[in-house]
Design an enzyme around this catalytic site. Sequence first.
Site, PDB file in Angstrom:
ATOM      1  N   GLY A   1     -26.189  38.997  51.660  1.00  0.00           N
ATOM      2  CA  GLY A   1     -25.357  38.463  52.733  1.00  0.00           C
ATOM      3  C   GLY A   1     -24.017  37.857  52.123  1.00  0.00           C
ATOM      4  O   GLY A   1     -23.637  36.849  52.630  1.00  0.00           O
TER       5      GLY A   1
ATOM      6  N   ASP B   1     -28.961  46.871  53.253  1.00  0.00           N
ATOM      7  CA  ASP B   1     -29.315  46.281  54.630  1.00  0.00           C
ATOM      8  C   ASP B   1     -30.989  45.716  54.373  1.00  0.00           C
ATOM      9  O   ASP B   1     -31.755  46.233  53.864  1.00  0.00           O
ATOM     10  CB  ASP B   1     -29.559  47.465  55.498  1.00  0.00           C
ATOM     11  CG  ASP B   1     -29.992  47.053  57.004  1.00  0.00           C
ATOM     12  OD1 ASP B   1     -30.155  47.885  58.024  1.00  0.00           O
ATOM     13  OD2 ASP B   1     -30.645  45.752  57.012  1.00  0.00           O
TER      14      ASP B   1
ATOM     15  N   LYS C   1     -33.990  30.705  64.177  1.00  0.00           N
ATOM     16  CA  LYS C   1     -33.835  29.648  62.846  1.00  0.00           C
ATOM     17  C   LYS C   1     -35.152  28.612  63.152  1.00  0.00           C
ATOM     18  O   LYS C   1     -35.499  28.401  62.054  1.00  0.00           O
ATOM     19  CB  LYS C   1     -32.449  29.041  62.954  1.00  0.00           C
ATOM     20  CG  LYS C   1     -31.426  29.785  62.601  1.00  0.00           C
ATOM     21  CD  LYS C   1     -31.372  30.365  61.043  1.00  0.00           C
ATOM     22  CE  LYS C   1     -30.127  30.954  60.550  1.00  0.00           C
ATOM     23  NZ  LYS C   1     -30.465  31.482  59.292  1.00  0.00           N
TER      24      LYS C   1
ATOM     25  N   TYR D   1     -30.015  32.923  68.096  1.00  0.00           N
ATOM     26  CA  TYR D   1     -29.808  32.388  67.003  1.00  0.00           C
ATOM     27  C   TYR D   1     -30.962  31.089  66.627  1.00  0.00           C
ATOM     28  O   TYR D   1     -31.461  31.194  65.627  1.00  0.00           O
ATOM     29  CB  TYR D   1     -28.502  32.054  66.718  1.00  0.00           C
ATOM     30  CG  TYR D   1     -28.115  31.434  65.528  1.00  0.00           C
ATOM     31  CD1 TYR D   1     -27.636  30.080  65.428  1.00  0.00           C
ATOM     32  CD2 TYR D   1     -27.890  32.144  64.507  1.00  0.00           C
ATOM     33  CE1 TYR D   1     -27.286  29.215  64.421  1.00  0.00           C
ATOM     34  CE2 TYR D   1     -27.546  31.396  63.210  1.00  0.00           C
ATOM     35  CZ  TYR D   1     -27.308  29.916  63.170  1.00  0.00           C
ATOM     36  OH  TYR D   1     -26.693  29.562  61.972  1.00  0.00           O
TER      37      TYR D   1
ATOM     38  N   ASP E   1     -24.535  42.995  50.448  1.00  0.00           N
ATOM     39  CA  ASP E   1     -24.299  42.968  51.787  1.00  0.00           C
ATOM     40  C   ASP E   1     -24.434  44.275  52.408  1.00  0.00           C
ATOM     41  O   ASP E   1     -24.495  45.342  51.702  1.00  0.00           O
ATOM     42  CB  ASP E   1     -22.917  42.215  52.006  1.00  0.00           C
ATOM     43  CG  ASP E   1     -22.799  41.625  53.418  1.00  0.00           C
ATOM     44  OD1 ASP E   1     -22.553  40.256  53.157  1.00  0.00           O
ATOM     45  OD2 ASP E   1     -23.090  42.139  54.535  1.00  0.00           O
ATOM     46  N   ILE E   2     -24.364  44.414  53.643  1.00  0.00           N
ATOM     47  CA  ILE E   2     -24.512  45.663  54.565  1.00  0.00           C
ATOM     48  C   ILE E   2     -23.352  46.716  54.195  1.00  0.00           C
ATOM     49  O   ILE E   2     -23.321  47.738  54.292  1.00  0.00           O
ATOM     50  CB  ILE E   2     -24.778  45.356  55.792  1.00  0.00           C
ATOM     51  CG1 ILE E   2     -25.311  46.789  56.741  1.00  0.00           C
ATOM     52  CG2 ILE E   2     -23.472  44.970  56.444  1.00  0.00           C
ATOM     53  CD1 ILE E   2     -26.249  46.442  57.626  1.00  0.00           C
ATOM     54  N   ARG E   3     -22.298  46.072  53.930  1.00  0.00           N
ATOM     55  CA  ARG E   3     -21.002  46.940  53.331  1.00  0.00           C
ATOM     56  C   ARG E   3     -20.333  46.298  52.426  1.00  0.00           C
ATOM     57  O   ARG E   3     -20.442  45.334  52.056  1.00  0.00           O
ATOM     58  CB  ARG E   3     -20.047  47.083  54.540  1.00  0.00           C
ATOM     59  CG  ARG E   3     -19.656  45.864  55.188  1.00  0.00           C
ATOM     60  CD  ARG E   3     -18.745  46.007  56.404  1.00  0.00           C
ATOM     61  NE  ARG E   3     -19.630  46.634  57.539  1.00  0.00           N
ATOM     62  CZ  ARG E   3     -20.315  45.741  58.371  1.00  0.00           C
ATOM     63  NH1 ARG E   3     -20.090  44.324  58.378  1.00  0.00           N
ATOM     64  NH2 ARG E   3     -20.746  46.200  59.249  1.00  0.00           N
TER      65      ARG E   3
ATOM     66  N   ILE F   1     -19.746  24.804  59.439  1.00  0.00           N
ATOM     67  CA  ILE F   1     -19.140  24.573  57.811  1.00  0.00           C
ATOM     68  C   ILE F   1     -17.674  25.167  58.195  1.00  0.00           C
ATOM     69  O   ILE F   1     -17.407  26.093  58.819  1.00  0.00           O
ATOM     70  CB  ILE F   1     -19.952  25.656  57.030  1.00  0.00           C
ATOM     71  CG1 ILE F   1     -21.276  25.059  56.861  1.00  0.00           C
ATOM     72  CG2 ILE F   1     -18.961  25.741  55.769  1.00  0.00           C
ATOM     73  CD1 ILE F   1     -22.195  25.546  55.828  1.00  0.00           C
TER      74      ILE F   1
ATOM     75  N   GLY G   1     -20.238  36.760  53.451  1.00  0.00           N
ATOM     76  CA  GLY G   1     -20.165  35.895  54.726  1.00  0.00           C
ATOM     77  C   GLY G   1     -19.317  34.645  54.256  1.00  0.00           C
ATOM     78  O   GLY G   1     -18.896  34.414  53.125  1.00  0.00           O
TER      79      GLY G   1
HETATM   80  C1  VAH Z   1     -22.716  28.828  64.428  1.00  0.00           C
HETATM   81  N1  VAH Z   1     -21.641  28.192  62.354  1.00  0.00           N
HETATM   82  O1  VAH Z   1     -21.806  28.327  64.721  1.00  0.00           O
HETATM   83  C2  VAH Z   1     -22.992  28.418  62.686  1.00  0.00           C
HETATM   84  C3  VAH Z   1     -23.675  27.427  62.912  1.00  0.00           C
HETATM   85  C4  VAH Z   1     -24.511  25.063  63.564  1.00  0.00           C
HETATM   86  C5  VAH Z   1     -23.263  26.244  63.534  1.00  0.00           C
HETATM   87  O2  VAH Z   1     -25.070  27.559  62.853  1.00  0.00           O
HETATM   88  O3  VAH Z   1     -23.359  29.696  64.982  1.00  0.00           O
END
Ligand code: VAH
Length: 314
Positions: free
Chosen positions: A6, A49, A143, A139, A32-34, A169, A9
Amino acid sequence: QVIILGSNGQIGTELATVLRSKYGQTQVVTSDIRQPQLPDAAGLFETIDVLDRRALHALFSKYRPTQVYLLAAILSATGEKLPRQAWDLNINGLLNVLDLSLEYGVSKVFWPSSIAVFGPNSPKTNTPQYAVMDPNTVYGISKLAGERICEYYHLRFGLDVRSIRYPGIISWKAAPGGGTTDYAVHIFHEALKHSTYNCFLSANTALPMLYMDDAIRGTLSLMDAPAEAIRIRSSYNLTGVSFTPDMLAREIRKIIPEFVITYTENDPRQAIADTWPNSIDDADARRDWGWQPQYDLTDITQLMIKNLKDNIHI
Ligand code: VAH
């Protein structure tokens, strides 16, 4: 050798540069995938992948990595559009990498978690390392599950897998993709191009954030710490500074006085941000491996505007 999965990114791009300067150009394999937009400087790029177990097996067999950084994931906003794909990539990609890391005796694995593991009933202010965690995005759920899986692979199989709950970030080198905190990156591009930005989060939405240089330095500090110092094998809380879009706009106006921010209503990312902490308690990272952020909101604003001007030719 080190493998970054990855690497195209927002984080992977910068991690590749720093790890190559640390270990040597030819010691870090990006994947990465591409293909990346810019050809890989060191030429050690593999299209892969992470859900393709056989291809991943061949990659590990070819390079026999000593460290693996798994950054391939679908983030919060995109994950709500593609829930099954997000769960599949975020969880089965992780399981594939953990299994192969065991099989090939990888000495250290890094996997990013997120403050998205906290949910509507988690404490909002100075959210502690241990708290009620009821994430309601795919998501965040992936996680949270991933953290428990990492801790299991460490306790059950002795795998040295380490993790950080990244906040939002902020960086200028590689655009972020599909996140909720990405307003804090887009705003700088728009401020420089048009002196205005239409923000998809409300003016008083406070979120924990981190400048990329702090995030990378923190990641290397965690990975370089002696194993016995790592007391948390799910994932460490980490943060730099918390601010709202209104606070960020005021900071930008110190440099671009004519900057105007406007706000859209009912963006789906607002509902996501509302379930996340306003600020994070990262005392465990400070104590266990010496974490200390270096960039505050003023630093971040100055650096983003300067670097975007100098490098992105806006
Ligand atoms: C998002 N940048 O926005 C990521 C992150 C805490 C945010 O996990 O999904």
